[in-house]
Structure formats: structure tokens, C-alpha cells
Design a protein around this motif. Structure first.
Motif, PDB file in Angstrom:
ATOM      1  N   ALA A 125       0.855  -1.189   0.000  1.00 23.76           N
ATOM      2  CA  ALA A 125       0.000   0.000   0.000  1.00 23.76           C
ATOM      3  C   ALA A 125       0.896   1.246   0.000  1.00 23.76           C
ATOM      4  O   ALA A 125       1.536   1.519   1.001  1.00 23.76           O
ATOM      5  N   PRO A 126       0.946   1.973  -1.108  1.00 25.41           N
ATOM      6  CA  PRO A 126       0.255   1.700  -2.369  1.00 25.41           C
ATOM      7  C   PRO A 126       0.916   0.546  -3.132  1.00 25.41           C
ATOM      8  O   PRO A 126       2.112   0.294  -2.950  1.00 25.41           O
ATOM      9  N   PRO A 127       0.155  -0.165  -3.967  1.00 30.52           N
ATOM     10  CA  PRO A 127       0.700  -1.333  -4.657  1.00 30.52           C
ATOM     11  C   PRO A 127       1.789  -0.960  -5.664  1.00 30.52           C
ATOM     12  O   PRO A 127       1.667   0.022  -6.395  1.00 30.52           O
ATOM     13  N   VAL A 128       2.844  -1.786  -5.689  1.00 29.67           N
ATOM     14  CA  VAL A 128       3.919  -1.645  -6.673  1.00 29.67           C
ATOM     15  C   VAL A 128       4.071  -2.984  -7.386  1.00 29.67           C
ATOM     16  O   VAL A 128       4.499  -3.971  -6.785  1.00 29.67           O
ATOM     17  N   LEU A 129       3.699  -3.017  -8.654  1.00 30.13           N
ATOM     18  CA  LEU A 129       3.838  -4.220  -9.464  1.00 30.13           C
ATOM     19  C   LEU A 129       5.240  -4.295 -10.050  1.00 30.13           C
ATOM     20  O   LEU A 129       5.871  -3.273 -10.342  1.00 30.13           O
ATOM     21  N   ASP A 130       5.737  -5.520 -10.223  1.00 25.19           N
ATOM     22  CA  ASP A 130       7.079  -5.684 -10.798  1.00 25.19           C
ATOM     23  C   ASP A 130       7.087  -5.368 -12.287  1.00 25.19           C
ATOM     24  O   ASP A 130       7.995  -4.701 -12.780  1.00 25.19           O
ATOM     25  N   LEU A 131       6.091  -5.876 -13.009  1.00 26.61           N
ATOM     26  CA  LEU A 131       6.050  -5.685 -14.451  1.00 26.61           C
ATOM     27  C   LEU A 131       4.600  -5.564 -14.904  1.00 26.61           C
ATOM     28  O   LEU A 131       3.748  -6.366 -14.517  1.00 26.61           O
ATOM     29  N   VAL A 132       4.335  -4.554 -15.713  1.00 22.12           N
ATOM     30  CA  VAL A 132       3.020  -4.380 -16.324  1.00 22.12           C
ATOM     31  C   VAL A 132       3.198  -4.433 -17.830  1.00 22.12           C
ATOM     32  O   VAL A 132       4.009  -3.690 -18.406  1.00 22.12           O
ATOM     33  N   HIS A 133       2.456  -5.325 -18.472  1.00 14.59           N
ATOM     34  CA  HIS A 133       2.440  -5.384 -19.931  1.00 14.59           C
ATOM     35  C   HIS A 133       1.331  -4.470 -20.450  1.00 14.59           C
ATOM     36  O   HIS A 133       0.207  -4.508 -19.949  1.00 14.59           O
ATOM     37  N   LEU A 134       1.669  -3.657 -21.429  1.00 12.68           N
ATOM     38  CA  LEU A 134       0.701  -2.732 -22.029  1.00 12.68           C
ATOM     39  C   LEU A 134       0.695  -2.863 -23.547  1.00 12.68           C
ATOM     40  O   LEU A 134       1.715  -3.196 -24.160  1.00 12.68           O
ATOM     41  N   GLY A 135      -0.457  -2.587 -24.121  1.00 13.80           N
ATOM     42  CA  GLY A 135      -0.586  -2.479 -25.565  1.00 13.80           C
ATOM     43  C   GLY A 135      -0.865  -1.034 -25.942  1.00 13.80           C
ATOM     44  O   GLY A 135      -0.960  -0.150 -25.084  1.00 13.80           O
ATOM     45  N   LEU A 136      -1.009  -0.811 -27.237  1.00 13.15           N
ATOM     46  CA  LEU A 136      -1.242   0.541 -27.756  1.00 13.15           C
ATOM     47  C   LEU A 136      -2.301   0.458 -28.846  1.00 13.15           C
ATOM     48  O   LEU A 136      -2.120  -0.261 -29.838  1.00 13.15           O
TER      49      LEU A 136
END
Length: 232
Positions: A125-136
Motif C-alpha cells: 500500500a500503495p501497490p507496486v507491481l514488478d512488471l506491467v504489460h501494455l498495448g497501444l
């Protein structure tokens, strides 16, 4: 932002799987778990199938969704349907490690808050993600951060509900949690992404994707999407 240009969507998917697997091993070595959020779309389905063949410490992975359409279970519109087919049925990951957005709940706003609480429970809290995959998207959207939608202005919640876009409302991660992630991996394929990719690279706030922090971003693009960079 770093960018790698690869021949086609299949090559992008293979390279993405390598990057994710390497980051998973590094995160587990450093912190004992790998907190990974995945977006929807066709290129990710290829990526997830490739990822199933990589060396990943699956027992230490916590898997989240970046966004999801509000639709019934098993609906082909659901990102979860393809996530299950492409990855979850192929790897040794328990149901307790895979965190689907609760879009089947009748109260969508309450469901978004519940998913934010799940993130806090597992990622701090607050959340910290290791890796986020995103598209466009061709319109410059990423996750379900859609041009002109009020969701773009949500800064006090990590999960929110959009208006109707392509016939569906959606649940999505918002800018605050995306911008806290340790690393972002963008997969961009197809000629219709060439213009938006230029804007993303320039951090153009005129498109939703351009407002995502680029401090720890890797873009994997095929030659069709990266045509403006190849030709200049």
C-alpha cells in the motif's frame, strides 16, 4: 524509454516472453515473488503461449489483469477467456495466484474497489507491481484508458470503471498504479500503430498512452508499427 524493433508480431511475442521470464526470475531472486499484470489483445495471446515454454518460477508468480471488459464468464470479449486458453491451462499456476478482475459483480464500482484491495494485499500500500504489460491502440489508448473518458482523470484510485467503449464498459488499472510499476513492457504491432507509437515515444499527452511514465519502459515493436523510426 528503450525500443527494440523486430521483424513481425511472432518475433515480438517471442522476445516479450523472454523478457518477462527473465524479469520473473530476477524479481523472485530479489523479493521472493513476481507481481505481473497483463493486458488483453491478440499480440499478447501469442506472447502468453510463448511464455508457457519459458523458464519461469510459476509457484512465486502473482498474476493480475490490467483491464477487462464487463461481460459474462467465458465470453469471447473477455480478456480472461484468452488468458486462460493461452497461459493458465498450460503452466503450473494455482487459482490462488491468478487474480481476475471481478467484472461479473452487479456493482461495478464496488468491484473495482475490491480489486484495488486485492492489489494492496499482495503488492503493498500503495501497490507496486514488478512488471506491467501494455498495448497501444490505433486511437492511442492503453489499458482501458480511453480518449475522452473520465477514467483518464482518476488519480485517487488504482482501479476504475470506464464508460462504454466498443460496446462494453471496462474495469482498468489507472495511471497511478501503472506509473508506480517497477517496469513496463509495451507490445506494439501493426501498421495502424505507427502514428500512435511516434506519439508514445514523444510522451505526447495528447494520447492516453503518452501520459504513462516512461522511466522504466521497454517497447517491443514490429517493423510495421515502427515504420516511422526505420524510415528516418
Amino acid at each position: 524509454m528503450k525500443m527494440e524493433i523486430l521483424p513481425d508480431a511472432n518475433a515480438v511475442a517471442r522476445r516479450a516472453a523472454e523478457v518477462i521470464a527473465a524479469q520473473a526470475r530476477e524479481a523472485v531472486a530479489a523479493r521472493g515473488q513476481f507481481l505481473f499484470a497483463v493486458s488483453g489483445g491478440r499480440t499478447p495471446w501469442l506472447m502468453l503461449r510463448e511464455l508457457a515454454d519459458e523458464e519461469v518460477p510459476w509457484d512465486k508468480v502473482q498474476l493480475f489483469q490490467v483491464d477487462e471488459r464487463i461481460a459474462p464468464a467465458g465470453d469471447p470479449d473477455r480478456n480472461l477467456t484468452h488468458l486462460q486458453e493461452s497461459l493458465l491451462t498450460r503452466v503450473p499456476i494455482s487459482p490462488s495466484q491468478s487474480h481476475a478482475m471481478p467484472v461479473e459483480e452487479s456493482d461495478s464500482e464496488a468491484a473495482a474497489k475490491a480489486y484495488a484491495q486485492t492489489l494492496e494485499k499482495l503488492a503493498g500500500a500503495p501497490p507496486v507491481l514488478d512488471l506491467v504489460h501494455l498495448g497501444l491502440g490505433p486511437d492511442g489508448h492503453t489499458a482501458s484508458l480511453i480518449p475522452g473518458d473520465p477514467v483518464l482523470n482518476v488519480m485517487l484510485a488504482d482501479v476504475a470503471i470506464t464508460g462504454v467503449y466498443q460496446n462494453r464498459r471496462r474495469m482498468t488499472l489507472t495511471y497511478p498504479v501503472l506509473n508506480r510499476a517497477r517496469s513496463l513492457l509495451w507490445l506494439v504491432t501493426g501498421a495502424d500503430k505507427a502514428g500512435p507509437l511516434v506519439q508514445l515515444h514523444a510522451e505526447d499527452p495528447g494520447i492516453p498512452a503518452g501520459r504513462v511514465s516512461q522511466k522504466s519502459s521497454l517497447v517491443l515493436a514490429d517493423t510495421a508499427a515502427a515504420s516511422e523510426f526505420i524510415n528516418h
